[in-house]
Scaffold this motif. Structure first.
Motif, PDB file in Angstrom:
ATOM      1  N   THR A  99      -3.282  20.145  -6.578  1.00 40.59           N
ATOM      2  CA  THR A  99      -2.938  19.155  -5.602  1.00 40.59           C
ATOM      3  C   THR A  99      -3.134  17.871  -6.504  1.00 40.59           C
ATOM      4  OG1 THR A  99      -3.696  20.168  -3.579  1.00 40.59           O
ATOM      5  CG2 THR A  99      -3.576  18.062  -3.468  1.00 40.59           C
ATOM      6  N   VAL A 100      -2.180  16.889  -6.475  1.00 42.80           N
ATOM      7  CA  VAL A 100      -2.276  15.785  -7.244  1.00 42.80           C
ATOM      8  C   VAL A 100      -1.533  14.637  -6.502  1.00 42.80           C
ATOM      9  CG1 VAL A 100      -1.318  14.269  -9.040  1.00 42.80           C
ATOM     10  CG2 VAL A 100      -1.660  16.810  -9.557  1.00 42.80           C
ATOM     11  N   SER A 101      -2.530  13.515  -6.203  1.00 43.77           N
ATOM     12  CA  SER A 101      -2.081  12.360  -5.435  1.00 43.77           C
ATOM     13  C   SER A 101      -1.823  11.142  -6.362  1.00 43.77           C
ATOM     14  CB  SER A 101      -3.086  12.334  -4.264  1.00 43.77           C
ATOM     15  OG  SER A 101      -4.403  11.926  -4.686  1.00 43.77           O
ATOM     16  N   ARG A 102      -1.301  10.204  -5.706  1.00 40.47           N
ATOM     17  CA  ARG A 102      -1.205   8.985  -6.584  1.00 40.47           C
ATOM     18  C   ARG A 102      -1.206   7.702  -5.576  1.00 40.47           C
ATOM     19  NH1 ARG A 102      -2.169  11.524 -10.211  1.00 40.47           N
ATOM     20  NH2 ARG A 102      -1.032  11.701 -12.359  1.00 40.47           N
ATOM     21  N   SER A 103      -1.890   6.608  -5.678  1.00 39.49           N
ATOM     22  CA  SER A 103      -1.792   5.512  -4.717  1.00 39.49           C
ATOM     23  C   SER A 103      -1.832   4.239  -5.470  1.00 39.49           C
ATOM     24  CB  SER A 103      -3.116   5.465  -3.779  1.00 39.49           C
ATOM     25  OG  SER A 103      -4.520   5.485  -4.764  1.00 39.49           O
ATOM     26  N   PHE A 104      -1.352   3.131  -4.747  1.00 42.61           N
ATOM     27  CA  PHE A 104      -0.999   1.886  -5.244  1.00 42.61           C
ATOM     28  C   PHE A 104      -1.397   0.906  -4.128  1.00 42.61           C
ATOM     29  CE2 PHE A 104       1.590  -1.869  -5.900  1.00 42.61           C
ATOM     30  CZ  PHE A 104       1.435  -2.013  -7.130  1.00 42.61           C
ATOM     31  N   ASP A 105      -2.253  -0.201  -4.389  1.00 47.29           N
ATOM     32  CA  ASP A 105      -2.756  -1.153  -3.493  1.00 47.29           C
ATOM     33  C   ASP A 105      -2.642  -2.590  -4.448  1.00 47.29           C
ATOM     34  OD1 ASP A 105      -3.572   0.100  -1.008  1.00 47.29           O
ATOM     35  OD2 ASP A 105      -4.395   1.040  -2.635  1.00 47.29           O
ATOM     36  N   ASP A 106      -1.341  -3.304  -4.313  1.00 43.02           N
ATOM     37  CA  ASP A 106      -1.393  -4.500  -5.001  1.00 43.02           C
ATOM     38  C   ASP A 106      -0.055  -5.326  -4.444  1.00 43.02           C
ATOM     39  OD1 ASP A 106      -1.877  -6.503  -6.865  1.00 43.02           O
ATOM     40  OD2 ASP A 106      -2.294  -5.206  -8.685  1.00 43.02           O
ATOM     41  N   GLU A 107       0.086  -6.282  -5.218  1.00 40.96           N
ATOM     42  CA  GLU A 107       1.292  -7.007  -4.973  1.00 40.96           C
ATOM     43  C   GLU A 107       2.410  -5.873  -5.483  1.00 40.96           C
ATOM     44  OE1 GLU A 107       1.897 -11.029  -6.226  1.00 40.96           O
ATOM     45  OE2 GLU A 107      -0.528 -11.361  -6.288  1.00 40.96           O
ATOM     46  N   TYR A 108       3.518  -6.163  -4.735  1.00 38.83           N
ATOM     47  CA  TYR A 108       4.577  -5.048  -5.172  1.00 38.83           C
ATOM     48  C   TYR A 108       5.056  -4.887  -6.547  1.00 38.83           C
ATOM     49  CZ  TYR A 108       9.065  -2.474  -5.123  1.00 38.83           C
ATOM     50  OH  TYR A 108      10.069  -1.614  -5.441  1.00 38.83           O
ATOM     51  N   SER A 109       5.252  -3.850  -7.005  1.00 43.13           N
ATOM     52  CA  SER A 109       5.839  -3.600  -8.203  1.00 43.13           C
ATOM     53  C   SER A 109       6.635  -2.314  -8.224  1.00 43.13           C
ATOM     54  CB  SER A 109       4.737  -3.362  -9.276  1.00 43.13           C
ATOM     55  OG  SER A 109       5.172  -2.848 -10.401  1.00 43.13           O
ATOM     56  N   HIS A 162       0.954  -0.938   0.012  1.00 39.48           N
ATOM     57  CA  HIS A 162       0.017  -0.012   0.089  1.00 39.48           C
ATOM     58  C   HIS A 162       0.922   1.162  -0.038  1.00 39.48           C
ATOM     59  CE1 HIS A 162      -3.358  -2.741   1.215  1.00 39.48           C
ATOM     60  NE2 HIS A 162      -2.468  -3.153   2.245  1.00 39.48           N
ATOM     61  N   SER A 163       0.833   2.211  -1.108  1.00 38.29           N
ATOM     62  CA  SER A 163       1.822   3.449  -1.038  1.00 38.29           C
ATOM     63  C   SER A 163       0.750   4.299  -1.537  1.00 38.29           C
ATOM     64  CB  SER A 163       3.048   3.139  -2.252  1.00 38.29           C
ATOM     65  OG  SER A 163       2.428   2.535  -3.111  1.00 38.29           O
ATOM     66  N   TYR A 164       1.106   5.609  -0.861  1.00 35.00           N
ATOM     67  CA  TYR A 164       0.419   6.848  -1.363  1.00 35.00           C
ATOM     68  C   TYR A 164       1.326   8.068  -1.357  1.00 35.00           C
ATOM     69  CZ  TYR A 164      -2.596  10.901  -0.352  1.00 35.00           C
ATOM     70  OH  TYR A 164      -3.367  11.975  -0.498  1.00 35.00           O
ATOM     71  N   ALA A 165       1.187   8.741  -2.372  1.00 33.54           N
ATOM     72  CA  ALA A 165       1.956  10.070  -2.482  1.00 33.54           C
ATOM     73  C   ALA A 165       1.021  11.150  -2.869  1.00 33.54           C
ATOM     74  CB  ALA A 165       3.054   9.906  -3.398  1.00 33.54           C
ATOM     75  N   CYS A 166       1.519  12.419  -2.193  1.00 36.77           N
ATOM     76  CA  CYS A 166       0.385  13.767  -2.646  1.00 36.77           C
ATOM     77  C   CYS A 166       1.410  14.970  -2.722  1.00 36.77           C
ATOM     78  CB  CYS A 166      -0.590  13.877  -1.534  1.00 36.77           C
ATOM     79  SG  CYS A 166      -1.787  15.233  -2.011  1.00 36.77           S
ATOM     80  N   VAL A 167       1.243  15.624  -3.845  1.00 36.28           N
ATOM     81  CA  VAL A 167       1.999  16.652  -3.879  1.00 36.28           C
ATOM     82  C   VAL A 167       1.038  17.985  -4.191  1.00 36.28           C
ATOM     83  CG1 VAL A 167       3.652  17.890  -5.345  1.00 36.28           C
ATOM     84  CG2 VAL A 167       4.080  15.539  -4.740  1.00 36.28           C
ATOM     85  N   GLN A 168       1.509  19.227  -3.490  1.00 36.71           N
ATOM     86  CA  GLN A 168       0.769  20.386  -3.768  1.00 36.71           C
ATOM     87  C   GLN A 168       1.543  21.354  -4.155  1.00 36.71           C
ATOM     88  OE1 GLN A 168      -1.375  21.832  -0.170  1.00 36.71           O
ATOM     89  NE2 GLN A 168      -2.525  23.316  -1.493  1.00 36.71           N
ATOM     90  N   ILE A 169       1.240  22.166  -5.267  1.00 36.91           N
ATOM     91  CA  ILE A 169       2.008  23.210  -5.818  1.00 36.91           C
ATOM     92  C   ILE A 169       1.221  24.527  -5.530  1.00 36.91           C
ATOM     93  CG2 ILE A 169       3.290  24.483  -7.813  1.00 36.91           C
ATOM     94  CD1 ILE A 169       4.496  21.776  -7.055  1.00 36.91           C
ATOM     95  N   VAL A 170       1.627  25.404  -4.790  1.00 38.31           N
ATOM     96  CA  VAL A 170       0.925  26.852  -4.542  1.00 38.31           C
ATOM     97  C   VAL A 170       1.886  27.916  -4.921  1.00 38.31           C
ATOM     98  CG1 VAL A 170      -0.500  25.910  -2.578  1.00 38.31           C
ATOM     99  CG2 VAL A 170       1.758  26.696  -2.074  1.00 38.31           C
ATOM    100  N   GLY A 171       1.455  28.923  -5.347  1.00 36.80           N
ATOM    101  CA  GLY A 171       2.282  30.070  -5.883  1.00 36.80           C
ATOM    102  C   GLY A 171       1.365  31.232  -6.249  1.00 36.80           C
ATOM    103  N   TYR A 172       1.969  32.145  -6.790  1.00 36.29           N
ATOM    104  CA  TYR A 172       1.509  33.527  -7.234  1.00 36.29           C
ATOM    105  C   TYR A 172       2.263  33.990  -8.293  1.00 36.29           C
ATOM    106  CZ  TYR A 172      -0.161  38.406  -7.380  1.00 36.29           C
ATOM    107  OH  TYR A 172      -0.447  39.618  -7.765  1.00 36.29           O
ATOM    108  N   ASP A 173       1.309  34.658  -9.323  1.00 35.10           N
ATOM    109  CA  ASP A 173       1.721  34.917 -10.636  1.00 35.10           C
ATOM    110  C   ASP A 173       1.199  36.412 -10.837  1.00 35.10           C
ATOM    111  OD1 ASP A 173       1.847  35.630 -13.381  1.00 35.10           O
ATOM    112  OD2 ASP A 173       1.187  33.565 -14.082  1.00 35.10           O
TER     113      ASP A 173
END
Length: 210
Positions: A161-171, A140-151
């Motif tokens: 904000t973007v997240s990615r997750s994985f739940d399976d046999e290891y790869s 079970h793995s999970y990562a989340c990244v947020q990019i904030v800023g000003y233009d």
């Protein structure tokens, strides 16, 4: 004698006016100031230094302008100055303020034209035993990244904000470091960091290939 003096002063005046016009024509455009923050790690688990460096390199690549050492189009505000301003803005706003709402005040305090803060808010990986798969281990793995800023060019505070997750046999594709890299790349693209900084560069020194 008087005619010669008058001619001399007229000639001198012409040279002065020509020199002023040439200086105006060749004057370099004022640089725009960028506050690029280092990766802020707010996850329960911390990535290894190698993963940390790889994520920061992604941010560097998205903001890279070729020949900037010669063009001097972008000037970077010192990291310590950025961090001091960030702490002051957060303290003044209180804990309930959303990060996106702090971007304009932060830019004003730093007098920055562009602000980018990459945040690793999720980073974890663990294993469990699945009895439904003949006792196999499930990752079970999970990562989340947020990019904030000003233009400043668009007078726009942004947050993606973007997240990615994985739940399976290891790869290897499900390793949390891989998920974090994918999330960072996607968040930078959704925040249009590369496009924003290139638009600023075009306004300052003219168009060029990406």
């Amino acid at each position: 004698m008087m005619k010669k003096l008058a001619f001399f002063f007229s000639l001198l005046l012409c040279f002065c006016l020509f020199g002023t016009g040439t200086a105006e024509a060749t004057r370099e455009p004022a640089p725009f100031w960028v506050a690029q923050f280092p990766l802020q790690v707010e996850s329960r688990m911390a990535p290894s230094q190698a993963v940390h460096d790889r994520l920061e390199k992604l941010v560097d690549c998205s903001m890279h302008i070729p020949l900037n050492g010669t063009l001097k189009a972008v000037r970077y505000i010192p990291e310590r100055q950025c961090q001091t301003a960030w702490e002051a803005v957060r303290s003044e706003a209180g804990r309930k303020a959303r990060l996106k709402e702090l971007m304009r005040p932060l830019a004003e305090k730093l007098q920055a034209d562009f602000v980018v803060i990459p945040i690793l808010s999720g980073y974890e990986q663990y294993e469990t035993m699945s009895w439904h798969r003949w006792g196999r281990r499930i990752t079970h793995s999970y990562a989340c990244v947020q990019i904030v800023g000003y233009d400043r060019l668009k007078d726009e505070a942004f947050s993606k904000t973007v997240s990615r997750s994985f739940d399976d046999e290891y790869s290897s594709q499900g390793d949390v470091s891989t998920l974090a890299y994918e999330a960072m790349d996607a968040a930078l693209r959704e925040a249009q960091v590369h496009d924003r900084i290139w638009e600023m560069k075009r306004r300052m020194v003219g168009p060029a290939d990406h």
